[in-house]
Scaffold this active site. Structure first.
Site, PDB file in Angstrom:
ATOM      1  N   CYS A 285       0.843  -1.198   0.000  1.00 45.69           N
ATOM      2  CA  CYS A 285       0.000   0.000   0.000  1.00 45.69           C
ATOM      3  C   CYS A 285       0.884   1.256   0.000  1.00 45.69           C
ATOM      4  CB  CYS A 285      -0.913   0.003   1.217  1.00 45.69           C
ATOM      5  SG  CYS A 285      -1.899  -1.503   1.389  1.00 45.69           S
TER       6      CYS A 285
ATOM      7  N   CYS B 232     -16.646  -0.935  10.583  1.00 42.19           N
ATOM      8  CA  CYS B 232     -15.983   0.364  10.551  1.00 42.19           C
ATOM      9  C   CYS B 232     -15.151   0.403   9.274  1.00 42.19           C
ATOM     10  CB  CYS B 232     -15.103   0.519  11.787  1.00 42.19           C
ATOM     11  SG  CYS B 232     -14.075   1.999  11.822  1.00 42.19           S
TER      12      CYS B 232
ATOM     13  N   ARG C 148     -15.639   9.840  11.803  1.00 40.63           N
ATOM     14  CA  ARG C 148     -14.477   9.998  12.687  1.00 40.63           C
ATOM     15  C   ARG C 148     -13.351  10.709  11.950  1.00 40.63           C
ATOM     16  NH1 ARG C 148     -12.558   4.475  14.296  1.00 40.63           N
ATOM     17  NH2 ARG C 148     -14.697   4.447  15.058  1.00 40.63           N
TER      18      ARG C 148
END
Length: 414
Positions: free
Chosen positions: A69, A202, A272
């Site tokens: 990544c 989430c 968030r």
């Protein structure tokens, strides 16, 4: 502005905006920014009042990840000078979590680098979950361990996990540009496995990787379709030693527009503010509390965050309050249904239309125990001063590798 009035009305009804409306939010001018914040703030307050949920990260295993990544300081081939250590023992993890809980956090996020857990890893994390819950009544525990195999989500649920995090990060169309060792579909599959096991899902995104407005809208609409209870919005920290080290594309105004767009698309979900808020929002962090109802307290996975004391002062000074352990985060209709974005009555998450934690590995900024908003020991200068950096220039002075807390002998920041 007709656009904002329409979006507020839709947000209060949990109705999905059109893609054109979502794109229009991102295209608003700086002169319109406070109007955008005020409008999205009405939606945020309708569903969440003035409460701010605090979450605390514990990095169970840091570095040496086999995945590539591009945004991640723990990635294969990363030259970032981060902490590297193998699995914390359950008592070590519980001790690390205790600092965040003492600071007011109600959720502990247990994160481990890697493609995904082995069955032995699930056993380790299960023991850690039990240790934390035995010592802290009522605490929520979210696991973030990468791609899940069949049956692993169920085992985590049985061990006491409340939630599972796995971020989509970016749009399906551009996913292959940032990662080649797994696919966007792999991430979607893991979020669906968490859902099916009865865990609160989430899943969020990382902004600032060079994506277009269309990419941002694509990933947020995909998240709404996946129906997570929590949507972490990370702002890329361009860590030296990673392929995206030169990607400094964000301004505080851009970050606020992104958060507003997310709030309009998922009005009744826990939004968030995750990694990178200190680096990119900077002095405009308090404004962002009008859009998001949740933040991370203290440090992140491999980088330092704003001092925990400063987080609490910021929340109070902005006229918000820390959500108590006995309060339910989600609106009643979502909590009663066991979660879900609840965009249309009876329609689940929305009609139309993950590894990584709520704070991506390179996230965060540096503020040492003496606190204030960001600043690293080597570059912050004397107290009360700040480096002179032209507007919109890279703020590498605000990025600091975590050197305390989990995996070290130093007290954590909470």
């Amino acid at each position: 502005m007709d656009l904002l009035n329409t979006l507020v009305d839709k947000g209060l009804r949990r109705e999905l905006p059109t893609r054109e409306e979502a794109l229009a939010v991102l295209a608003t001018s700086d002169d319109e920014l406070l109007d955008v914040v005020a409008a999205a703030g009405k939606v945020r307050r309708h569903w969440f009042g003035r409460r701010v949920k605090l979450n605390y990260l514990v990095n169970l295993k840091s570095g040496l990840c086999p995945e590539d990544c591009s945004y991640c300081s723990q990635r294969l081939g990363s030259k970032a000078d981060i902490l590297k250590y193998t699995w914390l023992k359950p008592d070590e993890a519980s001790q690390a979590a205790a600092a965040g809980l003492a600071g007011g956090a109600k959720r502990v996020c247990l994160v481990a680098s890697g493609r995904g857990p082995t069955d032995r890893d699930v056993d380790r994390v299960s023991e850690t979950i039990k240790a934390i819950k035995d010592q802290n009544e009522g605490v929520e525990v979210c696991a973030c361990l990468g791609l899940l195999s069949d049956g692993q989500a169920e085992r985590l649920r049985e061990a006491g996990a409340d939630a599972y995090n796995h971020n989509l990060n970016t749009s399906e169309g551009t996913y292959g540009d940032i990662t080649t060792t797994h696919t966007y579909a792999d991430r979607v599959d893991t979020v669906q496995k968490a859902h099916a096991a009865g865990l609160s899902a989430c899943s969020g995104l990382i902004a600032g990787m060079g994506e277009s407005d269309e990419d941002l809208v694509d990933v947020v609409y995909s998240l709404r379709e996946l129906d997570p209870d929590s949507v972490p919005v990370n702002f890329l920290i361009p860590f030296e030693g990673t392929p995206l080290a030169k990607e400094w594309n964000l301004t505080p105004q851009r970050c606020l527009r992104i958060l507003a767009m997310v709030r309009f698309v998922c009005p009744d979900v826990e939004v968030r503010i995750a990694g990178g808020r200190e680096v990119h929002l900077r002095s405009m962090q308090p404004l962002a509390l009008n859009l998001a109802n949740s933040i991370f307290l203290g440090d992140y996975l491999t980088s330092e965050g704003q001092a925990g004391k400063a987080d609490l002062e910021m929340i109070a000074d902005a006229g918000f309050e820390v959500e108590g352990a006995g309060e339910v985060t989600l609106p009643e209709h979502r909590a009663a249904a066991g979660g879900g974005c609840g965009s249309h009555a009876g329609a689940g998450c929305g009609s139309h239309e993950g590894s990584g934690c709520g704070s991506h590995e390179g996230a965060g900024c540096g503020s040492h125990e003496g606190g204030g908003v960001c600043g690293t020991a080597g570059t912050a200068g004397t107290a009360g001063t700040a480096p002179e950096v032209p507007a919109n220039e890279p703020r590498t002075d605000l990025v600091a590798v975590r050197r305390r807390g989990a995996g070290t002998d130093l007290a954590p920041n909470a």
